[in-house]
Scaffold this active site. Sequence first.
Site, PDB file in Angstrom:
ATOM      1  N   LYS A  55      52.458  29.632  34.907  1.00 12.28           N
ATOM      2  CA  LYS A  55      51.739  30.577  35.776  1.00 12.28           C
ATOM      3  C   LYS A  55      52.292  30.509  37.193  1.00 12.28           C
ATOM      4  CE  LYS A  55      47.585  30.605  32.933  1.00 12.28           C
ATOM      5  NZ  LYS A  55      46.282  30.013  32.594  1.00 12.28           N
ATOM      6  N   GLN A  99      41.852  26.468  35.132  1.00 12.02           N
ATOM      7  CA  GLN A  99      42.388  26.331  33.777  1.00 12.02           C
ATOM      8  C   GLN A  99      41.350  25.663  32.877  1.00 12.02           C
ATOM      9  OE1 GLN A  99      45.309  27.628  32.824  1.00 12.02           O
ATOM     10  NE2 GLN A  99      45.137  26.896  30.723  1.00 12.02           N
ATOM     11  N   ASP A 122      40.608  35.847  35.938  1.00 11.92           N
ATOM     12  CA  ASP A 122      40.433  35.622  34.497  1.00 11.92           C
ATOM     13  C   ASP A 122      39.449  36.628  33.901  1.00 11.92           C
ATOM     14  OD1 ASP A 122      41.824  33.681  33.051  1.00 11.92           O
ATOM     15  OD2 ASP A 122      40.717  32.025  33.971  1.00 11.92           O
TER      16      ASP A 122
HETATM   17  N1  GUN Z   1      42.985  28.198  28.734  1.00 12.38           N
HETATM   18  C1  GUN Z   1      43.515  28.866  27.698  1.00 12.38           C
HETATM   19  N2  GUN Z   1      43.560  30.183  27.958  1.00 12.38           N
HETATM   20  C2  GUN Z   1      43.036  30.355  29.185  1.00 12.38           C
HETATM   21  C3  GUN Z   1      42.826  31.484  30.028  1.00 12.38           C
HETATM   22  O1  GUN Z   1      43.094  32.632  29.679  1.00 12.38           O
HETATM   23  N3  GUN Z   1      42.283  31.234  31.242  1.00 12.38           N
HETATM   24  C4  GUN Z   1      41.942  29.989  31.635  1.00 12.38           C
HETATM   25  N4  GUN Z   1      41.392  29.857  32.837  1.00 12.38           N
HETATM   26  N5  GUN Z   1      42.120  28.922  30.902  1.00 12.38           N
HETATM   27  C5  GUN Z   1      42.674  29.108  29.681  1.00 12.38           C
END
Ligand code: GUN
Length: 291
Positions: A55, A99, A122
């Site tokens: 990311k 996350q 998100d």
């Molecule tokens: N962990 C796995 N997929 C995601 C996601 O799309 N967003 C977040 N914040 N954590 C994750």
Amino acid sequence: MPEAKLIDGKAIAEALRREIATGAARFAARTGRPAGLAVVLVGDDPASQVYVKSKGRQTIETGMRSIQHRLPAETSQLELMGLIERLNKDEAVDGILVQLPLPPGLDSGAVIEAIDPAKDVDGFHPVNAGRLMTGAPSLVPCTPLGCVLLAKSVSPSLKGLEAVVVGRSNIVGKPVAQLLLAEDCTVTIAHSRTRDLPGVVRRADLVVAAVGRPEMVRGDWIKPGAIVIDVGINRIASGDGKGRLVGDVAFEEARAVVGAITPVPGGVGPMTIACLLRNTLDAASRRAGLA
Ligand code: GUN
């Protein structure tokens, strides 16, 4: 039967990132600062570390600012809430992503609710979930958005299609169903407890598989010519001991009947971060009064 079309998520995500990079450059030129994405990682889950690194790298490659906070697994709820509060107030931060999963003992629901909905890239905050349901402009969860963009890459209008979503999670199943409803699909949300799941999936012109069970959706469940979007990423044992990644759909079986299908890996996966970058630019533009 014409050969099934593979939906190349990697190429589609790359094209999307190029588009976002153009928008990000325009944003920086107009506001005098780059759009900023803050990612918070608590603990040392290896998969999460890999995601967070990707990311950050892709944020920078797209011409945006990446702010990463890595906190120890022992971080308290209060400390984490304090950090969210600071990021909410920080004018240089347009998007905040915590996350998941968080280490045991931390309340992810409370953390998500503490994020300013305008920075919730998100799309997990209840305000954004509610806006999605009522059709108001909102930040939409990244993986569901990626699924819809992939389906539209082979069928630009999804109007009137019978869509069956297998899986009912808050992260994928429920939001993707809402997005497909907004695209004028007739939507069924099925799940592991659905009676006659094969019969329900067989009605679908568009299948979104998001149950997290390796190769559960079989080829003979699929209507000939259907579009299949496979959200699953499951590691299963293989001869060499390394394991191999498979989706929630039995790919080789399905490939023989579908009109188009996403591979695993290389389908939905690459779209998720691209959609996160798009949400960050959208959030930045709205906050700056440009959208
Ligand atoms: N962990 C796995 N997929 C995601 C996601 O799309 N967003 C977040 N914040 N954590 C994750």
